[in-house]
Design a protein around this motif. Structure first.
Motif, PDB file in Angstrom:
ATOM      1  N   TYR A 126       0.849  -1.202   0.000  1.00 66.90           N
ATOM      2  CA  TYR A 126       0.000   0.000   0.000  1.00 66.90           C
ATOM      3  C   TYR A 126       0.883   1.250   0.000  1.00 66.90           C
ATOM      4  O   TYR A 126       1.796   1.358   0.837  1.00 66.90           O
ATOM      5  CB  TYR A 126      -0.882   0.035   1.251  1.00 66.90           C
ATOM      6  N   GLU A 173       0.059   3.935   1.052  1.00 71.63           N
ATOM      7  CA  GLU A 173      -0.258   4.670   2.289  1.00 71.63           C
ATOM      8  C   GLU A 173       0.767   4.428   3.392  1.00 71.63           C
ATOM      9  O   GLU A 173       0.912   5.261   4.272  1.00 71.63           O
ATOM     10  CB  GLU A 173      -1.656   4.282   2.799  1.00 71.63           C
ATOM     11  N   GLY A 192       3.140   6.897   2.590  1.00 78.37           N
ATOM     12  CA  GLY A 192       2.455   8.185   2.389  1.00 78.37           C
ATOM     13  C   GLY A 192       2.951   8.945   1.180  1.00 78.37           C
ATOM     14  O   GLY A 192       2.845  10.165   1.116  1.00 78.37           O
ATOM     15  N   VAL A 215      -3.030  10.718  -1.062  1.00 79.71           N
ATOM     16  CA  VAL A 215      -2.461   9.569  -0.343  1.00 79.71           C
ATOM     17  C   VAL A 215      -2.353   9.876   1.157  1.00 79.71           C
ATOM     18  O   VAL A 215      -2.548   8.992   2.003  1.00 79.71           O
ATOM     19  CB  VAL A 215      -1.124   9.090  -0.964  1.00 79.71           C
ATOM     20  N   SER A 257      -5.857   9.147   2.521  1.00 74.26           N
ATOM     21  CA  SER A 257      -6.178   7.722   2.677  1.00 74.26           C
ATOM     22  C   SER A 257      -5.237   7.044   3.674  1.00 74.26           C
ATOM     23  O   SER A 257      -5.554   5.986   4.230  1.00 74.26           O
ATOM     24  CB  SER A 257      -6.178   7.001   1.326  1.00 74.26           C
ATOM     25  N   GLN A 258      -4.085   7.675   3.929  1.00 67.98           N
ATOM     26  CA  GLN A 258      -3.146   7.108   4.913  1.00 67.98           C
ATOM     27  C   GLN A 258      -3.792   7.035   6.303  1.00 67.98           C
ATOM     28  O   GLN A 258      -3.536   6.106   7.064  1.00 67.98           O
ATOM     29  CB  GLN A 258      -1.873   7.967   4.966  1.00 67.98           C
TER      30      GLN A 258
END
Ligand code: AMP
Length: 417
Positions: free
Chosen positions: A117, A119, A122, A143, A146-147
């Protein structure tokens, strides 16, 4: 508030533990060096022995997304063997609710590679090469947004958080720093982190005097911040290895074909000047073993470090440099070694680095505290069999280097805050 792993009651609790299982794998996905796994085992065993269960998380390599090559499934069997319990595996670190719910005290679950991911770090992925600054900014903001959910999900699995990943402590990533805020009263360092922090404090905060730093390696540019910070701390500074020739040249010496960075000569002179002002003794190389080609079989000569013949390059510290440095090292109560003093990968030019390892071992036996960290000197002492003869060998290259530069590491700060 930060907790101590030794005092924490793990009974019936689920602990999410960030480890650094970023181990090297060969083409058959076999682990070629399991040092990092073994380093985390005391922490993992402590949780299980205390009646808790484990959710273990790590990254592996630098995947750009989901990529079987970087799957942590390759290491599950070995982690199970080292831990002495069968470790279960969750194929998606963000969809592990069922596996987590089924965990009983004494059981362990390894989550799939966090870096599948974007995330975790970041940082946006897959941006077009010609993306505008606006587009880059928007992708970063997305990002980062969504992190928050990514980190919250990881935190939702557990009752307490342990960071034992010193190798990534200099990164403010989801699992290394951001997650800590979900465990305001249940966050702590693992034993490896505790050991590394103590070692850093022993040299940077509580050093017994005289304190000597031996800084070697290839480039001044990668060690400038360390040298600057050391000037504030040490009594003696030994500068060796490839980076030493920039200093010798800046002082007017003749260095032949030796490695150097002309653009950093003003900085080198300024470091020497600052050292004079602060009363720090600087010991450059006085004698050098040179070769006329960068190969183990090169012919050699031993020459003054500031009078290297044309066509020859400095490859290792000469005996006179080593004698000078030996007295300084053996007269010290605290020692920090970062970076080899020669091209130690070539056996014929490894003698100087081996001698430094011997002096450190001898000083340690005489009661000095010695830390080896943040560069190839770690590989050198380990290969040369001196790891157990110095006080501490750091496991984190980049993280230790940043700590020695005097920076606060996000992975440490997040637990202490
Ligand atoms: P670092 O990662 O900065 O600690 O640098 C380690 C590297 O410095 C090793 O690969 C050594 O071979 C290299 N090195 C040390 N001394 C020399 C030298 N005299 N000439 C070229 N490279 C050197």
């Amino acid at each position: 508030m930060q907790q101590l792993i030794d005092n924490y009651d793990f009974k019936g609790k689920k602990a999410i533990v960030r480890v650094d299982f970023n181990v090297p794998l060969n083409e058959n996905f076999e682990i070629t060096d399991d040092t990092r796994i073994r380093a985390a085992i005391p922490t993992l065993k402590k949780v299980l022995a205390g009646g808790g269960s484990l959710i273990i998380m790590s990254h592996l390599g630098r995947p750009k997304g989901v990529d079987a090559k970087f799957s942590l499934k390759h290491i599950v069997a070995h982690v199970s063997k080292c831990l002495g319990v069968e470790v279960k595996f969750a194929r998606d670190c963000q969809k592990a609710d069922a596996e987590v719910a089924a965990l009983k005290p004494g059981e362990a679950l390894l989550l799939e590679n966090l870096r599948f991911y974007a995330e975790e770090e970041g940082k946006p992925r897959g941006l077009a090469e010609d993306a505008t600054d606006e587009e880059k900014k928007a992708a970063k903001a997305k990002v980062k947004e969504s992190q928050k959910e990514f980190v919250k999900k990881l935190a939702s699995y557990a009752d307490c958080y342990i960071n034992d990943a010193f190798g990534t402590a200099h990164r403010a990533h989801g699992s290394t720093a951001l997650i800590a805020k979900y465990f305001p009263d249940d966050k702590m360092f693992g034993y490896l982190m505790e050991g590394e922090i103590k070692a850093i404090d022993n040299v940077l905060k509580n050093a017994q005097r005289p304190f000597t730093a031996i800084i070697g390696g290839s480039k001044v540019s990668s060690k400038l911040a360390v040298l600057e910070n050391m000037l504030e701390k040490v009594d003696n500074l030994i500068i060796g290895g490839g980076m030493g020739y920039t200093f010798v040249k800046a002082k007017g010496g003749k260095i032949g074909n030796s490695l150097h960075e002309d653009e950093l000569m003003p900085e080198a002179l300024s470091i020497l000047e600052k050292a004079r002002e602060k009363g720090v003794n600087v010991y450059l190389s006085v004698q050098t073993v040179v070769g006329n080609e960068f190969s183990n079989d090169s012919p050699t000569q031993t020459v003054p470090a500031d009078n290297i013949p044309d066509g020859w390059e400095g490859m290792d510290a000469g005996p006179k440099s080593l004698e000078l440095w030996k007295d300084v090292i053996l007269g010290s109560k605290t020692l920090l070694w970062n970076g080899p003093v020669g091209v130690f990968e070539l056996p014929n030019f490894a003698k100087g680095t081996l001698k430094i390892a011997e002096y450190l071992a001898q000083a340690t036996e005489n009661g000095a505290y010695s830390l080896v960290g943040g560069g190839d000197s770690v590989a050198a002492v380990t290969q040369m069999g001196f790891a157990k003869k110095v006080s501490y060998v750091s496991t984190g290259g980049g993280a230790m280097l940043e700590a020695l530069e005097g920076k606060d590491l996000p992975g440490i700060a997040a637990i202490r805050e």
